[in-house]
Design an enzyme around this catalytic site. Structure first.
Site, PDB file in Angstrom:
ATOM      1  N   ASP A   1       1.897  40.359 -37.819  1.00 13.81           N
ATOM      2  CA  ASP A   1       3.209  40.369 -37.857  1.00 13.81           C
ATOM      3  C   ASP A   1       2.979  41.798 -36.306  1.00 13.81           C
ATOM      4  O   ASP A   1       4.157  41.457 -35.424  1.00 13.81           O
ATOM      5  CB  ASP A   1       3.466  40.835 -38.738  1.00 13.81           C
ATOM      6  CG  ASP A   1       3.700  39.944 -40.159  1.00 13.81           C
ATOM      7  OD1 ASP A   1       3.608  38.774 -39.238  1.00 13.81           O
ATOM      8  OD2 ASP A   1       4.170  39.370 -41.178  1.00 13.81           O
TER       9      ASP A   1
ATOM     10  N   ASP B   1       1.787  44.956 -41.700  1.00 12.41           N
ATOM     11  CA  ASP B   1       1.282  43.737 -41.470  1.00 12.41           C
ATOM     12  C   ASP B   1       0.699  43.745 -39.616  1.00 12.41           C
ATOM     13  O   ASP B   1       1.637  43.694 -38.962  1.00 12.41           O
ATOM     14  CB  ASP B   1       2.168  43.154 -41.625  1.00 12.41           C
ATOM     15  CG  ASP B   1       1.145  41.059 -41.467  1.00 12.41           C
ATOM     16  OD1 ASP B   1       0.323  40.997 -40.228  1.00 12.41           O
ATOM     17  OD2 ASP B   1       1.527  40.506 -42.588  1.00 12.41           O
TER      18      ASP B   1
END
Length: 248
Positions: A243, A240
């Site tokens: 993130d 991700d």
């Protein structure tokens, strides 16, 4: 769909990378971008520098500080390449030694539009290259009931229809969010051929659908990966992006 996914994941494109003056026998083999045949899709040259930067941000052991640093370097390369696709006009100037120089200058106004939140990580790279550039934002999230992308928020320059738009999003998997973002821009009067989608890593499945749906729009990406897994994650991917850039 599952069969085609599995088939695409079995194909790994490798080639020797390194300067031309180095013997091929001494160049390391590296995974390179999957080739596509769409004229509106432009992939950065698979140079040793780019592959090394991608290797750093893909590595699960790379810490957040290094992930940000090396991602920003790739983003800068992407922005510089994207600007090469904007129109220029002839512009002759005089140099300090009294000679004329036949050059060019940029034509038209530009702006950036980031798809929140991961796309916001690409804004600084655009600002580094384009001083005082205006930047709009679009928030698209998946509807938990329908599993389809849903527009939650957009804030765009009032004169966006008169500008060239660099649409920013680092990860391009199925293309649902990017497709909706393009539809938003077109609904605000932005011609399709004035939109450049700037992206770090894409899937061949997403590129295939996107390039056919928007044949006049140009995609500038650093890498087209092997494909999508059963969860529609890009593989080998990097996890991700938002993130890892903002929180991990």
């Amino acid at each position: 769909m599952m069969a085609s996914n599995k088939e695409s994941l079995q194909t790994i494109h490798t080639e020797a990378v390194g300067p031309d003056y180095v013997s091929k026998n001494h160049k390391p083999e590296a995974t390179v971008s999957t080739a596509v045949s769409f004229p509106n899709v432009h992939v950065l040259a698979q140079t040793p520098q780019l592959i090394a930067l991608l290797t750093m941000i893909r590595d699960v052991n790379t810490d957040r500080a290094d992930f940000i640093f090396y991602s920003n370097r790739i983003i800068r390369l992407l922005v510089e390449e994207s600007l090469n696709h904007l129109p220029v006009i002839a512009h002759e100037i005089n140099t300090p030694v009294g000679r004329s120089y036949a050059g060019v200058m940029f034509q038209g106004k530009i702006c950036g539009v980031s798809i929140m939140r991961a796309g916001e990580a690409m804004e600084q790279g655009l600002r580094d290259c384009c001083r005082s550039v205006r930047i709009g934002k679009i928030l698209i999230q998946r509807d938990e009931e329908t599993c389809m992308p849903k527009l939650f928020y957009d804030k765009l320059p009032e004169d966006i229809s008169d500008r060239w738009v660099l649409l920013l999003d680092p990860m391009f998997a199925t293309g649902g969010s990017a497709t909706m973002a393009v539809d938003v821009l077109k609904s605000r009067g932005v011609p399709e051929d004035r939109i450049l989608f700037v992206n770090l890593i894409a899937s061949p499945e997403g590129i295939n659908v996107f390039a056919k749906k928007f044949p006049k729009l140009r995609v500038v990406t650093a890498f087209i990966d092997q494909g999508l897994d059963e969860k529609n994650y890009i593989v080998p991917g990097l996890g991700d992006f938002g993130d890892r850039f903002y929180t991990l």
